[in-house]
Design an enzyme around this catalytic site. Structure first.
Site, short mmCIF file in Angstrom:
data_model
loop_
_atom_site.label_atom_id
_atom_site.label_comp_id
_atom_site.label_asym_id
_atom_site.label_seq_id
_atom_site.Cartn_x
_atom_site.Cartn_y
_atom_site.Cartn_z
N GLU A 1 0.85 -1.33 -0.11
CA GLU A 1 -0.06 0.14 -0.10
C GLU A 1 0.82 1.39 0.18
O GLU A 1 1.92 1.29 0.52
CB GLU A 1 -0.94 -0.01 1.20
CG GLU A 1 -2.09 -0.94 1.06
CD GLU A 1 -3.03 -1.24 2.25
OE1 GLU A 1 -4.05 -1.42 2.20
OE2 GLU A 1 -2.57 -0.85 3.33
N CYS B 1 3.33 8.46 1.41
CA CYS B 1 3.71 7.44 2.38
C CYS B 1 4.21 6.21 1.65
O CYS B 1 3.16 5.43 1.05
CB CYS B 1 2.70 7.36 3.50
SG CYS B 1 3.21 5.92 4.56
N CYS C 1 6.60 -7.48 7.20
CA CYS C 1 7.83 -6.69 7.74
C CYS C 1 8.28 -7.71 8.95
O CYS C 1 7.47 -8.44 9.34
CB CYS C 1 7.47 -5.54 8.67
SG CYS C 1 8.83 -5.03 9.34
N CYS D 1 6.41 -5.62 15.11
CA CYS D 1 6.14 -4.71 16.35
C CYS D 1 4.82 -5.01 16.91
O CYS D 1 3.85 -5.30 16.17
CB CYS D 1 6.04 -3.12 16.08
SG CYS D 1 7.61 -2.72 15.54
N CYS E 1 1.52 -3.12 15.20
CA CYS E 1 1.63 -2.80 13.79
C CYS E 1 0.91 -3.88 13.06
O CYS E 1 1.42 -5.11 13.10
CB CYS E 1 3.09 -2.22 13.33
SG CYS E 1 3.20 -2.34 11.60
N CYS F 1 -1.33 5.33 10.14
CA CYS F 1 -0.18 4.81 10.57
C CYS F 1 -0.39 3.46 10.96
O CYS F 1 -1.31 3.47 11.92
CB CYS F 1 0.59 5.65 11.58
SG CYS F 1 0.92 7.19 11.04
N1 SAH Z 1 9.27 0.26 9.85
C1 SAH Z 1 9.36 1.73 9.93
C2 SAH Z 1 8.53 2.59 8.97
C3 SAH Z 1 6.97 2.09 8.88
S1 SAH Z 1 6.02 2.48 10.27
C4 SAH Z 1 9.16 2.14 11.42
O1 SAH Z 1 8.65 1.23 12.16
O2 SAH Z 1 9.39 3.25 11.75
C5 SAH Z 1 5.67 4.22 10.38
C6 SAH Z 1 5.32 4.64 11.72
O3 SAH Z 1 3.99 4.04 12.05
C7 SAH Z 1 6.32 4.16 12.70
O4 SAH Z 1 6.56 4.99 13.73
C8 SAH Z 1 5.20 2.96 13.46
O5 SAH Z 1 5.70 2.81 14.61
C9 SAH Z 1 3.96 3.63 13.43
N2 SAH Z 1 2.99 2.54 13.62
C10 SAH Z 1 2.79 1.31 13.39
N3 SAH Z 1 1.68 0.77 13.68
C11 SAH Z 1 1.02 1.87 14.12
C12 SAH Z 1 -0.25 1.80 14.82
N4 SAH Z 1 -1.15 0.71 14.84
N5 SAH Z 1 -0.77 3.06 15.15
C13 SAH Z 1 -0.02 4.09 15.09
N6 SAH Z 1 1.41 4.20 14.50
C14 SAH Z 1 1.81 3.02 14.10
FE1 SF4 Z 2 7.79 -2.96 10.77
FE2 SF4 Z 2 5.66 -2.09 11.58
FE3 SF4 Z 2 7.62 -2.28 13.27
FE4 SF4 Z 2 7.89 -0.52 11.18
S1 SF4 Z 2 6.22 -0.30 12.91
S2 SF4 Z 2 9.41 -2.04 11.94
S3 SF4 Z 2 6.59 -1.59 9.60
S4 SF4 Z 2 6.43 -3.92 12.18
#
Ligand code: SAH
Ligand code: SF4
Length: 392
Positions: free
Chosen positions: A90, A103, A110, A114, A117, A348
């Site tokens: 996406e 974005c 990934c 996390c 996420c 996000c």
């Molecule tokens: N992998 C990279 C970039 C993609 S995520 C990273 O983790 O930085 C982009 C941003 O969205 C990151 O700061 C991530 O922590 C945040 N993010 C991920 N899941 C989210 C969620 N469910 N709600 C709000 N922010 C989120």
């Molecule tokens: Fe990967 Fe999501 Fe963690 Fe970013 S926030 S490193 S996209 S798992």
């Protein structure tokens, strides 16, 4: 067929030379592709006819296949691109007064996983190629220019954030040439401060990015201490907070801005207490000692965007405001990110595309095979059932 979207200008120059063309031809070709959105070589009339024929025979500008497009109430647009093999990624366009931010995704899924996420929950399928990263920008820029009827010198996209699906610094080899295309004056001409790489903290690659292509850096911190960060961002076990902040400090020597953006996702009753705000402040401000030097930073608090199966909730607005106030009172510029496009799951952390989780499928199969070997025949059913229960 070679996809010309995979080349930065130097690499396109090398390729043109291999075709027996002068390097400056590469600049002309590059401008046709990235400044005008052209893909029909026959129409590139300032290139010699013999070169155009070579291009028609052996090259293409291969766009991504659009699987769907959704437009949110606030004008945010989300494209789902089918990248083959059952994977889709996406890309999100976020219009704001005076600017347009794209974005971009760097991976299908990934591997960092996390907790909060949606992309992480899917597991990892594969890295995107440079062409697939650039093609997201190419599609969005020229599609929007057509729709908004922009003139040739006008730009739909003024800012790029590598904040879509995937961890960009775990796809470093493909990322850097893509960044170079974005920055190139003959390409999209974005300044370094308008291109942001967001990372969960791949420390050695932060050092390399500083040397190879220092764009703006955002670090996804999410916790003020290692114990909690280990839980939220499993990569922290490999690269703990002190190492991550040291790498971020090192990055500042070549960064386009004199601060690093710290992203912090606000999770109800997990990382949002006043004590945690004070701990974060202490971490970022430091105390001037060598052991605790702090980090010049701006904090961006991201209200958690829930998705099914996360088991987490967004912090209430008052708690987010109170957290911000602790940081602001301590002298750290802190903003609360506006949630955009959440009615189309484009906010996000909501980007999930469709990903075949090859790693975990393989892992699961290996584990199931081990169970079969280890367990006596009579227990097999039970072990498999427990395995399923665990995964579900
Ligand atoms: N992998 C990279 C970039 C993609 S995520 C990273 O983790 O930085 C982009 C941003 O969205 C990151 O700061 C991530 O922590 C945040 N993010 C991920 N899941 C989210 C969620 N469910 N709600 C709000 N922010 C989120
Ligand atoms: Fe990967 Fe999501 Fe963690 Fe970013 S926030 S490193 S996209 S798992």
């Amino acid at each position: 067929m070679v996809n010309l979207l995979q080349f930065d200008r130097d690499a396109l120059g090398d390729w043109c030379e291999q075709q027996g063309e002068q390097p400056f031809r590469a600049t002309q070709l590059f401008r046709w592709i990235h400044q005008r959105g052209a893909r029909d070589f026959a129409a590139m009339t300032d290139l010699a006819k013999s070169f155009r024929e070579k291009l028609v025979a052996g090259a293409e500008v291969a766009a991504l296949a659009v699987a769907s497009e959704q437009v949110a109430d606030d004008g945010t647009i989300k494209w789902l691109f089918d990248i083959g093999g059952g994977d889709a990624v996406e890309t999100v366009f976020i219009p704001e007064a005076g600017r347009g931010t794209l974005c971009i995704s760097s991976q299908a899924g990934c591997a960092v996983n996390c907790r909060f996420c949606a992309t992480g929950h899917q597991g990892f399928s594969r890295n995107l190629t440079t062409a697939e990263i650039v093609a997201q920008l190419w599609h969005a820029e020229f599609e929007l220019r057509r729709r908004l009827a922009l003139g040739e010198s006008e730009r739909a996209i003024t800012n790029v954030v590598m904040m879509g699906m995937g961890e960009p610094l775990q796809n470093y080899a493909a990322l850097v040439p893509a960044l170079k295309v974005m920055l190139d004056d003959h390409g999209y001409g974005l300044s370094r401060r308008r291109v942001t790489v967001s990372t969960s903290g791949v420390v050695p690659m932060i050092d390399r990015l500083r040397d190879d292509c220092p764009v703006a850096l955002a670090v996804s911190l999410h916790a003020p201490d290692d114990a909690l960060r280990n839980e939220l961002v499993p990569l922290n076990r490999k690269y703990p907070i002190a190492e991550l902040l040291a790498a971020a400090r090192g990055y500042l020597s070549r960064a386009p801005r004199d601060f690093i953006t710290i992203e912090y996702c606000m999770l109800d009753n997990v990382n949002d207490s006043p004590a945690q705000a004070r701990a974060l402040l202490a971490l970022l401000r430091g105390d001037g000692s060598a052991a605790n030097p702090g980090l010049p930073s701006k904090v961006n608090l991201i209200p958690f965007n829930p998705f099914a199966a996360s088991g987490l909730e967004r912090s209430p607005a008052e708690r987010i405001a109170a957290f911000a106030k602790v940081l602001q009172d301590g002298g750290i510029v802190t903003t609360i990110r506006k949630t955009r496009g959440d009615d189309i799951a484009a906010a996000c952390g909501q980007l999930a595309g469709e990903v075949q989780d090859r790693t975990r499928v393989a892992e699961r199969r290996a584990r199931a095979a081990a169970v079969r070997v280890a367990a006596p025949a009579s227990r097999r059913g039970g072990a498999v059932a427990a395995e399923r229960g665990h995964r579900a």
